[in-house]
Design a protein around this motif. Structure first.
Motif, PDB file in Angstrom:
ATOM      1  N   SER A 121       1.554   2.501-114.892  1.00 38.29           N
ATOM      2  CA  SER A 121       2.286   3.534-114.147  1.00 38.29           C
ATOM      3  C   SER A 121       1.329   4.465-113.400  1.00 38.29           C
ATOM      4  O   SER A 121       1.759   5.264-112.575  1.00 38.29           O
ATOM      5  N   VAL A 122       0.033   4.358-113.687  1.00 38.60           N
ATOM      6  CA  VAL A 122      -0.996   5.146-112.997  1.00 38.60           C
ATOM      7  C   VAL A 122      -2.136   4.192-112.625  1.00 38.60           C
ATOM      8  O   VAL A 122      -2.146   3.023-113.008  1.00 38.60           O
ATOM      9  N   PRO A 178      -4.440  -0.207-123.444  1.00 37.41           N
ATOM     10  CA  PRO A 178      -4.871   1.071-122.868  1.00 37.41           C
ATOM     11  C   PRO A 178      -5.837   1.843-123.755  1.00 37.41           C
ATOM     12  O   PRO A 178      -6.578   2.702-123.266  1.00 37.41           O
ATOM     13  N   GLU A 179      -5.861   1.548-125.048  1.00 40.63           N
ATOM     14  CA  GLU A 179      -6.749   2.260-125.952  1.00 40.63           C
ATOM     15  C   GLU A 179      -8.028   1.490-126.265  1.00 40.63           C
ATOM     16  O   GLU A 179      -9.005   2.073-126.738  1.00 40.63           O
ATOM     17  N   PRO A 181      -1.048   1.551-109.283  1.00 36.53           N
ATOM     18  CA  PRO A 181       0.152   1.633-110.140  1.00 36.53           C
ATOM     19  C   PRO A 181       1.258   0.687-109.669  1.00 36.53           C
ATOM     20  O   PRO A 181       1.364   0.363-108.489  1.00 36.53           O
ATOM     21  N   ASN A 182       2.043   0.222-110.626  1.00 40.16           N
ATOM     22  CA  ASN A 182       3.305  -0.486-110.405  1.00 40.16           C
ATOM     23  C   ASN A 182       3.179  -1.938-109.929  1.00 40.16           C
ATOM     24  O   ASN A 182       3.996  -2.785-110.309  1.00 40.16           O
ATOM     25  N   ASP A 183       2.181  -2.252-109.090  1.00 43.32           N
ATOM     26  CA  ASP A 183       2.080  -3.628-108.597  1.00 43.32           C
ATOM     27  C   ASP A 183       0.702  -4.242-108.827  1.00 43.32           C
ATOM     28  O   ASP A 183       0.464  -5.385-108.455  1.00 43.32           O
ATOM     29  N   SER A 184      -0.230  -3.485-109.431  1.00 38.68           N
ATOM     30  CA  SER A 184      -1.571  -3.981-109.785  1.00 38.68           C
ATOM     31  C   SER A 184      -2.327  -4.562-108.595  1.00 38.68           C
ATOM     32  O   SER A 184      -3.018  -5.583-108.709  1.00 38.68           O
ATOM     33  N   VAL A 185      -2.212  -3.916-107.445  1.00 40.70           N
ATOM     34  CA  VAL A 185      -3.019  -4.305-106.292  1.00 40.70           C
ATOM     35  C   VAL A 185      -4.477  -3.952-106.580  1.00 40.70           C
ATOM     36  O   VAL A 185      -4.783  -2.822-106.951  1.00 40.70           O
ATOM     37  N   PRO A 186      -5.392  -4.892-106.439  1.00 46.18           N
ATOM     38  CA  PRO A 186      -6.800  -4.590-106.739  1.00 46.18           C
ATOM     39  C   PRO A 186      -7.418  -3.659-105.706  1.00 46.18           C
ATOM     40  O   PRO A 186      -7.128  -3.756-104.506  1.00 46.18           O
TER      41      PRO A 186
END
Length: 258
Positions: free
Chosen positions: A71-72, A40-41, A96-101
Motif C-alpha cells: 500500500s506504500v 514486511p518485517e 504502491p498497489n501495482d508493484s511497478v519497479p
C-alpha cells in the motif's frame, strides 16, 4: 649458491609485475541461493566488507516472486546508510498497489534519481528474473526483466557528473519503510557491469564471469597484460645485465698467478 637466490628474486619480481596489472577480477557473490521467504518485517543485511570490492561498476541479479502488492512504496534492495544519508547505489523500489519497479541510484547531481517503469508492474504469484547494472565508465544504469532490456538511465552531463558508490550495508527486502511479501532466490552481487549477453547467461543459470563480451574490459585487460609482459622483460633484462656485471667484477678480482 648466491646465483640461485638472484634468479629466484628475478622470478618473484617478474611474477609480481604481472599480478599487479592483472589483479582486477570479474567476480560475484551469491548472497541468496534457495528461495527465501520475505515479509514486511523480515530482511537481510549484508555489510560492505562482505561484498566484492566495487570501483566504478556493479550489477545485481535475482529472481523475485511477489505474493501481494504493498500500500506504500517498498524496497527490494538498497545499499547505503539510510540513517545518515540518502545516497543509494544500487536500489530497487516498487510502487504502491501495482508493484511497478523503480530502479534508482545517486549521482553528483541528484541523490535519488531513477526510472519509473510504468507498464512493467510485477504480476503476483509468478517468478521474475531481474538484472540491475550501473557503470561510471558508461555513465548509465540499465534494468532488465526476464533477460529483456526494458529501461535505461544515462547521465546527461558526462564530464561534470558521475554515479556515487558508497560503503554502506546492503539491505535486501527492507528499507526505512516496510519491505515486500514474497520470495527471493539467486541474488548475485557482481563487481562489474553485466552486458546484455551476460545478463542472458545469468538468466539461463550460467556463470557470466567465465565469459566477457565487454569490449572496453577486454581492451583494458589486453593492455594491462601487454604492459605486464614488457615490464617483466625489462626486469629480466635488467637482472641479466646486473648478473653479467657481478660476474665480470668477480673475474677481475681473481688474482693473476703470474
Amino acid at each position: 649458491m648466491s646465483y640461485y637466490y638472484f634468479y629466484y628474486l628475478v622470478i618473484i619480481i617478474f611474477s609480481n609485475s604481472i599480478s599487479v596489472f592483472c589483479q582486477e577480477q570479474r567476480i560475484y557473490r551469491e548472497l541468496i541461493t534457495e528461495p527465501t521467504k520475505f515479509t514486511p518485517e523480515y530482511k537481510r543485511i549484508i555489510s560492505h566488507d562482505e561484498l566484492p570490492v566495487v570501483k566504478n561498476e556493479l550489477s545485481i541479479t535475482l529472481k523475485l516472486y511477489l505474493e501481494s502488492h504493498g500500500s506504500v512504496w517498498y524496497n527490494v534492495f538498497h545499499k547505503g546508510r539510510w540513517e545518515t544519508s540518502n545516497i543509494s547505489i544500487p536500489a530497487l523500489w516498487l510502487k504502491p498497489n501495482d508493484s511497478v519497479p523503480f530502479p534508482s541510484c545517486s549521482n553528483t547531481g541528484n541523490s535519488n534519481i531513477g526510472l519509473a517503469m510504468d507498464g512493467y508492474g510485477f504480476l503476483l504469484n509468478r517468478w521474475y528474473h531481474i538484472a540491475y547494472t550501473i557503470s561510471n565508465l558508461d555513465k548509465r544504469m540499465n534494468f532488465y526483466m526476464d533477460g529483456e532490456w526494458v529501461g535505461s538511465f544515462s547521465i546527461k552531463y558526462i564530464q561534470g557528473q558521475s554515479f556515487i558508490f558508497n560503503d554502506g550495508p546492503l539491505y535486501i527486502g527492507w528499507h526505512r519503510w516496510k519491505g515486500f511479501t514474497g520470495q527471493i532466490s539467486n541474488f548475485r552481487y557482481y563487481n562489474f557491469r553485466l552486458s546484455h549477453s551476460e545478463v542472458l547467461m545469468d538468466y539461463s543459470g550460467e556463470d557470466p564471469t567465465k565469459y566477457n563480451d565487454n569490449d572496453e574490459s577486454s581492451k583494458k585487460y589486453f593492455i594491462d597484460l601487454t604492459i605486464a609482459f614488457f615490464l617483466g622483460i625489462m626486469v629480466l633484462a635488467g637482472g641479466l645485465f646486473i648478473h653479467k656485471i657481478i660476474i665480470r667484477r668477480r673475474y677481475q678480482e681473481i688474482p693473476n698467478p703470474m
